[in-house]
Enzyme design. Sequence first.
Site, short mmCIF file in Angstrom:
data_model
loop_
_atom_site.label_atom_id
_atom_site.label_comp_id
_atom_site.label_asym_id
_atom_site.label_seq_id
_atom_site.Cartn_x
_atom_site.Cartn_y
_atom_site.Cartn_z
CB CYS A 98 -4.08 -6.35 32.13
SG CYS A 98 -4.71 -5.72 30.57
CG HIS A 143 0.84 -4.82 28.90
ND1 HIS A 143 0.66 -5.77 29.88
CD2 HIS A 143 -0.29 -4.07 28.88
CE1 HIS A 143 -0.55 -5.61 30.41
NE2 HIS A 143 -1.15 -4.59 29.83
#
Lengths: 114, 383
Positions: free
Chosen positions: B81, B330
């Site tokens: 991420c 996200h």
Amino acid sequence: MAIQFWRIRDRYYRLMGNRCDDCGARNLADKDMPRTGKILTHTQLHEPLPGFESEVPLNLAVIELQNGARVLAQIVDTPQEKIETGAKARAVIRRVRVDGDSGQILYGYKFVVE
Amino acid sequence: MKAYVASVGLEKVGDHWSESLLDLAVGASLKALDGRKVAPQQVIVGNMFSSAGARQEHLGALLASSLGLKGTPAYKVESACASGSTAFDVAYTMVKSGAIDSALVVGVEKMRDIEPEEVSLALAMAESVEYTQFVGASFAALNGLLARHYMERENVSRDELSALPVLSHANAVTAEHAQFRKAITPEVVSRSAMVADPLRLFDCAPVGDGAAAALVVNENAIGRAKSGLAEILGGAIATTEFSVYERKDMLRFEATEMAFKRALEQAGLPASKVGLIETHDAFSVVAALSLEAMGVSKRGMAGKDAKEGRFDLDGDIPINTFGGLKARGHPVGATGVYQIAEAYLQLTGAAGKNQAKDLDYAVTQNVGGVDTSAVVHVFGRAR
């Protein structure tokens, strides 16, 4: 993909592992781990990974073994109300899942609350 | 040599049924390049799982060739991420050193072309295949374990934790590129579906497609004109024990601590001067522990501080000013570049209704895994 798990079957079957207490490195010989410990934290997972659909909700816990090593594992064969922080847990060997590509059955450690 | 962000390009985060991974990356790139007459000397793509999400790799060359940048070095950087901010750090390091004078950084992720359980598996690949995936633990499960530990040990209430997603949603209402432009109440969080007890749906960042781009330049590329620039004052990456459950203190985000400290040292800036933080709220508990690792809140107090308004747009130190991961969205490998683009918009006075007042310095903090990798950058107004 089952071969990547077969390779370390002793760790899954006998709860073996290694780690340097000073630097955290993992290039040491494996040792048997104690098979009992206590629950440090736990969760119940409602959205499973592929292969675990039939086990939802899945109880998972971080168990601190008697020598201080930590293991992440499923909690099974335990009434829900007994799964709590601080509870004593013991390692058992169970069927984990069926490998999707080869159909091989994968076995490994899970824990029961005593 | 001084390094700057010279322009940014943002695609709205969400369900892009009509656009491919490449369409999104090209869209964000063109928006960033249109702002400046600078040809990038490298194209660096931040992406986590295009192999699983779109069955496509080799993204650097794919994007460069689509942009007509024949001959330009181009490649992908992956760090779960934190892929986007890691790609940015590579560009920053090279441009700052003068090895190159300009680079186009593009974060992109396509998450909605595959089924939700395939997304869960792709995200779980940021964690150990042998000890985390093997036992059936998803990424959400690890964060559920962390959240219970946090709430029990630090005596944090449900409402305190809920204050963080409530804040992110409030800021997203006026953010044009945000996925969910809707305010929520703490009750919405506490009544939403259980995902990984005690974490509920509204504790967790959503799944969405997105792409964000930033053009990184030094003085050789841009000359003396300083308008529309944000200076990159420092940047650092740190890693720690791979899985959160093997750390002596699971509640200490040591990678963030280290990266934050190093980045501020590089910038020569005391922590007290930081006026705004774009922090990694992939889960409410991650936002809390990140803020505590950066010393913005005392241990166990981040939710309480959020509830009291300290992090609001007009508070002591605004955070996640366009909605953060929770409400802006996200798209994992793109997230770090969204955060950097948002810091740029704030420092150049281009944040519109989300503008923070009297801002001199902003920090972005992006993590891979459960704070296994942390990437922090420090930005200031160009002088």
